[in-house]
Structures are given as C-alpha cells and as structure tokens.
Design a protein around this motif. Structure first.
Motif, mmCIF file in Angstrom:
data_model
loop_
_atom_site.group_PDB
_atom_site.id
_atom_site.type_symbol
_atom_site.label_atom_id
_atom_site.label_comp_id
_atom_site.label_asym_id
_atom_site.label_seq_id
_atom_site.Cartn_x
_atom_site.Cartn_y
_atom_site.Cartn_z
ATOM 1 N N ASP A 187 -19.002 14.561 3.068
ATOM 2 C CA ASP A 187 -18.705 14.739 1.679
ATOM 3 C C ASP A 187 -18.243 13.175 0.884
ATOM 4 O OD1 ASP A 187 -18.316 17.467 3.014
ATOM 5 O OD2 ASP A 187 -16.805 17.641 3.850
ATOM 6 N N VAL A 188 -18.082 12.280 2.206
ATOM 7 C CA VAL A 188 -17.460 11.176 1.273
ATOM 8 C C VAL A 188 -19.195 10.249 1.647
ATOM 9 C CG1 VAL A 188 -16.852 9.198 1.868
ATOM 10 C CG2 VAL A 188 -15.470 11.647 2.293
ATOM 11 N N ASP A 189 -18.811 9.038 0.322
ATOM 12 C CA ASP A 189 -19.751 8.351 0.644
ATOM 13 C C ASP A 189 -19.500 7.390 1.047
ATOM 14 O OD1 ASP A 189 -21.685 5.620 -0.279
ATOM 15 O OD2 ASP A 189 -22.337 6.785 -2.694
ATOM 16 N N GLY A 190 -20.195 7.150 2.469
ATOM 17 C CA GLY A 190 -19.210 5.584 3.189
ATOM 18 C C GLY A 190 -19.439 4.143 2.830
ATOM 19 N N PHE A 191 -20.188 4.284 1.683
ATOM 20 C CA PHE A 191 -21.121 2.795 1.759
ATOM 21 C C PHE A 191 -19.575 2.467 0.108
ATOM 22 C CE2 PHE A 191 -24.777 3.151 2.844
ATOM 23 C CZ PHE A 191 -25.597 1.997 3.245
ATOM 24 N N ASP A 192 -18.928 3.705 -0.955
ATOM 25 C CA ASP A 192 -17.878 3.262 -1.522
ATOM 26 C C ASP A 192 -16.939 4.130 -0.992
ATOM 27 O OD1 ASP A 192 -17.126 3.562 -4.537
ATOM 28 O OD2 ASP A 192 -16.180 5.384 -3.695
ATOM 29 N N ALA A 193 -16.501 4.278 0.487
ATOM 30 C CA ALA A 193 -15.583 4.165 0.898
ATOM 31 C C ALA A 193 -15.538 2.311 1.626
ATOM 32 C CB ALA A 193 -15.491 4.927 2.298
ATOM 33 N N GLU A 194 -15.907 2.511 1.925
ATOM 34 C CA GLU A 194 -15.858 0.572 2.498
ATOM 35 C C GLU A 194 -15.791 0.138 1.277
ATOM 36 O OE1 GLU A 194 -19.166 -2.592 3.384
ATOM 37 O OE2 GLU A 194 -19.327 -1.070 5.123
ATOM 38 N N ILE A 195 -16.723 -0.184 0.106
ATOM 39 C CA ILE A 195 -15.900 -0.536 -1.203
ATOM 40 C C ILE A 195 -14.406 -0.686 -1.489
ATOM 41 C CG2 ILE A 195 -16.427 -1.124 -3.609
ATOM 42 C CD1 ILE A 195 -18.955 -0.062 -3.050
ATOM 43 N N LYS A 196 -14.069 0.540 -1.465
ATOM 44 C CA LYS A 196 -12.855 1.164 -1.752
ATOM 45 C C LYS A 196 -11.728 -0.469 -0.734
ATOM 46 C CE LYS A 196 -13.173 4.717 -5.105
ATOM 47 N NZ LYS A 196 -13.366 6.251 -4.661
ATOM 48 N N GLU A 197 -12.096 0.611 0.595
ATOM 49 C CA GLU A 197 -11.341 -0.472 1.242
ATOM 50 C C GLU A 197 -10.701 -1.812 1.671
ATOM 51 O OE1 GLU A 197 -8.540 1.138 2.937
ATOM 52 O OE2 GLU A 197 -9.249 3.210 2.945
ATOM 53 N N PHE A 198 -12.915 -2.447 0.917
ATOM 54 C CA PHE A 198 -12.773 -4.284 1.125
ATOM 55 C C PHE A 198 -11.573 -4.206 0.265
ATOM 56 C CE2 PHE A 198 -15.382 -7.433 -0.806
ATOM 57 C CZ PHE A 198 -15.230 -8.229 0.173
ATOM 58 N N GLY A 199 -11.605 -3.955 -1.125
ATOM 59 C CA GLY A 199 -11.096 -4.268 -2.774
ATOM 60 C C GLY A 199 -9.560 -3.933 -1.827
ATOM 61 N N LYS A 200 -9.157 -3.027 -0.916
ATOM 62 C CA LYS A 200 -7.594 -2.611 -1.220
ATOM 63 C C LYS A 200 -6.897 -4.162 0.086
ATOM 64 C CE LYS A 200 -7.413 2.168 -0.534
ATOM 65 N NZ LYS A 200 -7.693 3.244 0.379
ATOM 66 N N CYS A 201 -7.700 -4.727 0.686
ATOM 67 C CA CYS A 201 -7.778 -5.628 1.547
ATOM 68 C C CYS A 201 -6.900 -7.227 0.533
ATOM 69 C CB CYS A 201 -8.420 -6.204 2.262
ATOM 70 S SG CYS A 201 -9.635 -5.066 3.346
ATOM 71 N N PHE A 202 -7.506 -7.186 -0.937
ATOM 72 C CA PHE A 202 -7.274 -8.711 -1.451
ATOM 73 C C PHE A 202 -5.853 -7.652 -1.828
ATOM 74 C CE2 PHE A 202 -11.810 -8.416 -1.098
ATOM 75 C CZ PHE A 202 -12.172 -10.467 -1.423
ATOM 76 N N GLY A 203 -5.269 -6.865 -2.146
ATOM 77 C CA GLY A 203 -3.983 -7.078 -2.843
ATOM 78 C C GLY A 203 -2.815 -6.758 -1.088
ATOM 79 N N THR A 204 -3.040 -7.439 -0.291
ATOM 80 C CA THR A 204 -1.857 -7.140 1.144
ATOM 81 C C THR A 204 -1.685 -8.510 1.183
ATOM 82 O OG1 THR A 204 -3.866 -7.473 3.115
ATOM 83 C CG2 THR A 204 -3.559 -5.865 2.506
ATOM 84 N N LEU A 205 -0.689 -9.036 2.758
ATOM 85 C CA LEU A 205 -0.386 -10.381 2.259
ATOM 86 C C LEU A 205 -1.200 -10.692 2.971
ATOM 87 C CD1 LEU A 205 3.711 -9.609 2.435
ATOM 88 C CD2 LEU A 205 2.337 -11.135 0.296
ATOM 89 N N ASP A 206 -1.724 -10.128 4.006
ATOM 90 C CA ASP A 206 -2.349 -10.339 5.235
ATOM 91 C C ASP A 206 -3.534 -10.782 4.857
ATOM 92 O OD1 ASP A 206 -0.482 -9.690 7.281
ATOM 93 O OD2 ASP A 206 -2.044 -7.647 7.711
ATOM 94 N N PHE A 207 -4.146 -10.776 3.872
ATOM 95 C CA PHE A 207 -5.238 -10.930 3.512
ATOM 96 C C PHE A 207 -4.714 -12.979 3.196
ATOM 97 C CE2 PHE A 207 -7.372 -12.238 -0.971
ATOM 98 C CZ PHE A 207 -8.369 -12.773 -0.144
ATOM 99 N N LYS A 208 -4.056 -12.453 2.678
ATOM 100 C CA LYS A 208 -3.321 -13.903 1.977
ATOM 101 C C LYS A 208 -2.541 -15.033 2.750
ATOM 102 C CE LYS A 208 -3.340 -12.666 -2.529
ATOM 103 N NZ LYS A 208 -4.199 -13.059 -3.286
ATOM 104 N N GLU A 209 -2.507 -14.467 4.058
ATOM 105 C CA GLU A 209 -2.029 -14.859 5.465
ATOM 106 C C GLU A 209 -3.759 -15.834 6.327
ATOM 107 O OE1 GLU A 209 -0.865 -16.933 8.769
ATOM 108 O OE2 GLU A 209 0.136 -16.256 6.718
ATOM 109 N N GLY A 210 -5.036 -14.547 5.881
ATOM 110 C CA GLY A 210 -5.835 -14.932 6.997
ATOM 111 C C GLY A 210 -6.642 -16.051 6.077
ATOM 112 N N THR A 211 -6.669 -15.634 5.191
ATOM 113 C CA THR A 211 -7.403 -16.967 4.365
ATOM 114 C C THR A 211 -6.964 -17.917 4.113
ATOM 115 O OG1 THR A 211 -6.629 -15.778 2.259
ATOM 116 C CG2 THR A 211 -8.866 -14.721 2.836
ATOM 117 N N THR A 212 -5.448 -18.342 4.011
ATOM 118 C CA THR A 212 -4.710 -19.384 4.039
ATOM 119 C C THR A 212 -4.714 -19.897 5.890
ATOM 120 O OG1 THR A 212 -3.222 -18.555 2.413
ATOM 121 C CG2 THR A 212 -2.673 -20.701 4.052
ATOM 122 N N ALA A 213 -4.743 -19.187 6.686
ATOM 123 C CA ALA A 213 -4.789 -19.639 8.092
ATOM 124 C C ALA A 213 -6.118 -20.397 7.923
ATOM 125 C CB ALA A 213 -4.706 -18.333 8.571
ATOM 126 N N PHE A 214 -7.349 -19.922 7.308
ATOM 127 C CA PHE A 214 -8.996 -20.530 8.336
ATOM 128 C C PHE A 214 -8.612 -21.451 6.821
ATOM 129 C CE2 PHE A 214 -12.667 -20.810 6.702
ATOM 130 C CZ PHE A 214 -13.686 -20.308 7.573
#
Length: 260
Positions: free
Chosen positions: A222-249
C-alpha cells in the motif's frame, strides 16, 4: 501493568522482555500475548528506550508455539479473529516498532514462537535452537504472519517447503538461508544481541526510526517504498541530530546525539 507471564526490565536504555512460562516451554496464550502487546506499546512510546531484546525463560525454548488448548474448539469466525487480533496487537506492532527489536532465540522457536521471532527486526539464535512452523500437522496454517514473513526472509520455495513439510531446521541451517542473522553458543546469546544494540545506541535515534519505517515500507503493498524513503530522508534535515552528525564529521570527532 503487573505482568504474570513475561518479565520486563529496562537496563541501559534497552527493554528486556522474557517470555516467562518455562514450564510450558514459553508457549503463547492469550494473557501472554496481551502482556507482550503492552510491553511493545511501552517500548514504542517511551523515549528513554532505544531498543528491545526479546527472549524466553530457561535454555530449552524461546517460544515452543501457541497454547493449543485455548483454541481447539474455535469456530471459523473465532479462528479468524484470533489471528487478526494477534497480528494487529503483537506481531505487526513489533514489526512497526520504531525501536530496533532483536529476538534472542534460545532453543525451540516453533509455530507462534517462530512467528514472534520473525516479527522482530533481527534474530540471533543459540547453536542448539530448532526452528519451524508445524501448523499443518494440526490441520492449521501459520496465523500470525508466518506465511508472509517467512517468504520475505527465505524466499517462496523454501517457505513452502518448511510450512508444508512442518520440518524443524537447525540454527546453522536457519543462518544459511537467512532466517537468522547470527548463531552463537547459548552462553553468548544475550551478549551478542547486546553488542548489536550497543552499536545502534551510538547512532542518531530519529534516523534509526526513519530507517526502520522506510525499510518496512519496502514490503508494503500500500506504500511506495522509494517515496517513503525520500520523505524520511527529508525529515532528517530538520533534526538537531543531523546538525550534530554533520558538524562532528567535519570537526573529526565522535557525534553525541540527543534524539531531537
């Protein structure tokens, strides 16, 4: 909830669930399923919990099946409701849990026991484990998602063989066909599961949740898995953890994630 059939304990952000009916080889009855459903709800909703480890009491069985005495006289409608309720509240709930769930299979995992293990995100088996779906020997078929998840994990041909012959397989054979992730001596079983969960705890919690959702979507009709991945990927950009992960890298240091 005051559990009578399972043991539940949170240690170092991991929820340990033990099916505690050793005298019945940890067979699943209605009360045990109800307690499992409540424990999984807790894991999903409690932000402190980072992972779940499910095992069985003793050394003989993870879960040796369902409690046949409870449904031996059921009608067609009652049988269908038994499967539907169990799938919705326990087995599907485990699969949809946003925290990684590992089954530590210590001994027999048969019928509903193997279905419980397959609903988990990963499976570690002790070297003495035996796994199988013997329902056709009782005039039944697997009813808690076994026909679907076994096929997803091992392929159609092997799933049909295992279900129609009702044969048990060894832990080493289960590892060979992809039914379990690892086989270890029983004394090392819990430690191996903890090792994997410890690695996961070092990663970004919200990213783990998004990854589980996207992977589950790959198996949904019932779900387009690729579209679900795109949406979850996009959500990550709004998290503090993304900022911390990229900054730490970029700063060449280990990240410290907050789950925000």
């Amino acid at each position: 909830m005051d559990y009578q059939n399972i043991l539940s304990e949170i240690k170092e952000d991991i929820l340990y669930i033990t099916i505690n009916r050793e005298h019945k080889l940890n067979a699943l009855n209605k009360d045990t399923l109800a307690e499992l459903a409540e424990a999984i709800r807790l894991a999903t909703n409690n932000k402190v919990i980072r992972g779940v480890l499910i095992t069985g009491a003793g050394e003989k069985a993870f879960v040796a099946g369902a409690d046949i005495s409870e449904f031996s006289n059921y009608s067609i409608a009652e049988g269908e409701e038994l499967a539907r309720a169990g799938q919705n509240t326990v087995f599907d709930a485990i699969e949809r849990c946003t925290k990684p769930v590992i089954a530590a299979v210590n001994g027999f995992a048969l019928g509903g026991g193997l279905e419980l293990a397959m609903a988990c995100h990963m499976r570690i088996a002790s070297d003495n484990a035996k796994l199988g779906l013997p329902e056709v020997s009782l005039g039944l078929i697997p009813g808690y998602g076994g026909t679907q998840r076994l096929t997803q994990l091992v392929g159609k041909g092997k799933a049909i063989e295992m279900i129609t012959t009702a044969d048990m397989i060894t832990a080493s054979e289960a590892e060979k066909i992809g039914l379990v992730n690892y086989v270890v001596p029983q004394a090392e079983l819990i430690a191996k599961a903890e090792e994997i969960l410890s690695k996961i705890k070092l990663r970004a919690p919200l990213a783990i949740t998004g990854a589980i959702k996207a992977i589950n979507a790959s198996l949904s009709h019932d779900v387009d898995g690729f579209d679900a991945e795109i949406k979850e990927f996009g959500k990550c950009f709004g998290t503090l953890d993304f900022k911390e992960g990229t900054t730490a890298f970029l700063e060449k240091r280990k990240p410290v994630f907050s789950g925000k």
